[in-house]
Scaffold this active site. Structure first.
Site, mmCIF file in Angstrom:
data_model
loop_
_atom_site.group_PDB
_atom_site.id
_atom_site.type_symbol
_atom_site.label_atom_id
_atom_site.label_comp_id
_atom_site.label_asym_id
_atom_site.label_seq_id
_atom_site.Cartn_x
_atom_site.Cartn_y
_atom_site.Cartn_z
ATOM 1 N N HIS A 149 -3.221 7.068 -1.646
ATOM 2 C CA HIS A 149 -1.926 6.427 -1.862
ATOM 3 C C HIS A 149 -1.677 5.422 -0.742
ATOM 4 O O HIS A 149 -1.974 5.691 0.421
ATOM 5 C CB HIS A 149 -0.827 7.499 -1.867
ATOM 6 C CG HIS A 149 0.571 6.953 -1.895
ATOM 7 N ND1 HIS A 149 1.427 7.047 -0.818
ATOM 8 C CD2 HIS A 149 1.252 6.307 -2.868
ATOM 9 C CE1 HIS A 149 2.593 6.502 -1.131
ATOM 10 N NE2 HIS A 149 2.508 6.042 -2.362
ATOM 11 N N HIS A 194 3.458 -3.333 1.715
ATOM 12 C CA HIS A 194 4.362 -2.310 1.223
ATOM 13 C C HIS A 194 5.755 -2.905 1.153
ATOM 14 O O HIS A 194 6.334 -3.240 2.195
ATOM 15 C CB HIS A 194 4.331 -1.104 2.165
ATOM 16 C CG HIS A 194 4.824 0.158 1.552
ATOM 17 N ND1 HIS A 194 5.059 1.303 2.271
ATOM 18 C CD2 HIS A 194 5.133 0.467 0.263
ATOM 19 C CE1 HIS A 194 5.482 2.262 1.466
ATOM 20 N NE2 HIS A 194 5.528 1.771 0.246
#
Length: 603
Positions: A149, A194
């Site tokens: 992840h 991100h």
């Protein structure tokens, strides 16, 4: 818990344990040698100082549970018997040739040095070597797949560094499903970062170059160990607009070339291929968008009705995570980006579909849930809520179709949930934060040790297999912690003289709680315990989904720091006198060893 290092052999993907178990141990500890001497002496007949081969063979078959058969190992032309094959495998090093010949000839005794040499071999590790006959020919949905992840991050989820090293590192460690969050770049080129965090952007093109170079083991011959040969799945979380989506597709095609699976319409897929068929291939998991309707000639006599708008029927596995991050940043989450058909066409075997959450039986009755190549992605929090309502349906769905579960968006410190919770529900792609060496990554290490990132599910978890209740067993497990050497200290600055280690054994099962026992604390990086830790009558055990975790802690006032650990799947835990190779608390391999005696009964 310490952050994992960026070493190619950092724990989590199974390469660390395999690297430790793949070479003979160096046994030079006086404490360990003393304990082995006691075992050796107990086996020697009274009045004898050396061990007869016949007694050693009895020790191998009785205590060590080694299967020795004198039947031929092949056809009529194969002269080597199974025992010969086993001996040459165990005593395969050149320095052990004399021991091998003695074992085969039956006419000389085994010396203590040869006895030690046997126990130092990889075949005598507490972890059984990977099965070379492993079946790679089953469809993808029948495997657990090592998954990552936010792969681009190397630390904290909010301000950790984004780097291509994150991808290189996890691929070399055996990860087979990586995540790429791609956004519109300010200079017109797609970037990876991100959203709503302070993480720095990196070029999408640079990420693809790194994947192309490091996705697979060099030489094209290794299924197991290091990167391996199993296919790599790209979990593409695309937040870019249509223009840069076209660039994303172009970059992937240019950088990955023949490795990229393409040229098949997602709608034409009738079943999932096997890892063997996809050897050294790269698959893209992308949002689904149906093809545009076919153009038909317009009949001027028929009144024109405007075509219905095509809604975005896909789901983005990072939607809930972005929502949490947006709240944290006191910003509004942007509207969903509509995927282009060009990008959607690359989701051939991993087509991300919108989950029909409002349906009464979404996993069984909805047409979407019966599409052969569909993939549902859920955060651990959403999955828990769905499982509370549809436990049995989820389990049966995951026999035939892929599912991905990823960490909840507020795990900012890169911690992980217990992956066994999701493996027990049949989830193939349990995405973990590889940035931290925590319990979740320890269990992932145990699952995928030397497996090349793919583990065939238990039979009851696959289509047409036996019922799960038929596969559940009971377990009696006894582990005698005898001695240890070269135990790594919790901190490099710690004093060995003040180090007070104890061994803690934890058994991880689906239903078992409180399955933990520990020895008394001793002193020093080399010590003896000679204590038995027993676990009796553990019910509901599936060997491939049960894990034994060995931990060494430093007894202190307050919290006892973790010094070292190992994690072994029950079906690969070997009986008898074995060595457990230790990994330090940062996830790096060490020279630490525990000598144990293991007895297990599965019934």
């Amino acid at each position: 818990m310490a952050t994992a290092t960026t070493s190619d052999y950092a724990a989590g993907g199974g390469t660390t344990t395999q690297a430790l178990a793949a070479k003979p141990n160096k046994i030079n500890s006086k404490i360990i040698l003393g304990e082995l001497q006691k075992i050796y002496t107990s086996l020697c007949p009274r009045g004898c100082s050396t061990l007869p081969v016949s007694a050693f063979k009895s020790y191998l078959s009785g205590t060590q549970r080694v299967a020795i058969h004198d039947a031929p190992s092949g056809g009529e032309e194969v002269k080597e018997t199974r025992v010969q094959k086993w001996v040459h495998k165990v005593f395969g090093h050149a320095s052990q040739a004399a021991s091998a010949e003695k074992l085969l000839s039956d006419d000389q005794d085994i010396t203590f040095d040869e006895f030690v040499s046997y126990h130092a071999t990889p075949a005598n590790s507490a972890l059984a070597l990977p099965d070379p006959r492993k079946d790679w020919s089953r469809p993808l949905n029948e495997y657990f797949i090592s998954s990552s992840h936010n792969t681009y991050l190397t630390g904290h989820q909010l301000y950790g560094s984004s780097t291509t090293e994150g991808y290189i590192n996890v691929l070399r460690r055996g990860c087979r499903c990586i995540e790429i969050d791609v956004w519109d770049g300010d200079d017109g080129e797609p970037e990876v970062f991100h959203g709503y965090t302070l993480t720095k952007e990196i070029s999408f093109k640079d990420v693809c170059k790194a994947v192309a170079k490091h996705a697979f083991s060099e030489g094209g011959s290794l299924w197991q160990g290091d990167a391996g040969e199993g296919p790599v799945i790209i979990s593409l979380e695309c937040h870019a607009g249509p223009e840069q989506q076209e660039k994303i597709v172009k970059i992937m095609r240019e950088q990955w070339g023949d490795m990229l699976v393409q040229g098949i319409d997602p709608e034409d897929v009738e079943s999932l291929p096997s890892p063997l068929e996809l050897r050294r291939k790269i698959l893209v998991k992308a949002k689904y968008l149906p093809p545009p309707p076919k153009v038909t000639p317009i009949d001027p006599t028929v009144p024109r009705v405007p075509p219905p708008a095509v809604a975005d029927s896909s789901s983005d596995s990072s939607d809930s995570e972005l929502e949490e991050l947006a709240k944290k940043a006191h910003k509004q989450k942007p509207p969903k980006t509509k995927v282009t058909r060009t990008l959607a066409e690359l989701g051939i075997y991993c087509s991300s579909h919108h989950f029909p959450s409002h349906a009464a039986q979404p996993f069984t009755d909805e047409p979407t849930s019966k599409i052969p190549n569909h993939v549902y992605s859920f955060s651990e929090k959403v999955f828990a809520n769905l499982h509370a309502q549809h436990a049995e349906s989820i389990f049966h769905h995951n026999k035939d179709y892929l599912m991905r579960v990823y960490p909840f968006g507020l795990r900012f410190s890169s911690s992980n949930a217990d992956p066994t919770e999701f493996w027990h529900r049949g989830v193939q792609l349990v995405a973990l934060n590889w940035q931290k060496c925590d319990e979740g990554m320890m269990l992932n290490e145990g699952m995928f040790a030397g497996e090349g990132g793919y583990v065939l599910k238990p039979e009851s978890y696959r289509p047409g297999g036996i019922g799960i209740h038929e596969e559940r067993r009971n377990l009696d497990l006894t582990i005698e912690a005898i001695a240890a050497a070269n135990i790594p200290l919790p901190e490099k600055s710690d004093s060995p003289k003040r180090f007070e280690p104890y061994v803690k054994i934890e058994v991880h099962t689906e239903t078992g709680t409180g399955l933990k026992k520990k020895t008394k604390a001793k002193r020093g990086i080399e010590c003896t315990w000679n204590e038995k830790l027993e676990f009796k009558g553990i019910a509901g055990v599936i060997e491939k989904l049960t894990f034994v975790r060995f931990k060494i802690h430093d007894e202190e006032f307050g919290r006892d720091d973790l010094a070292a650990w190992a994690c072994i799947r029950l079906d690969r835990l070997q009986e008898g006198y074995r060595f457990v190779n230790l990994i330090n608390n940062e996830g790096d391999p060490s020279d630490g060893l525990i000598l144990v005696k293991i007895s297990k009964r599965v019934y």
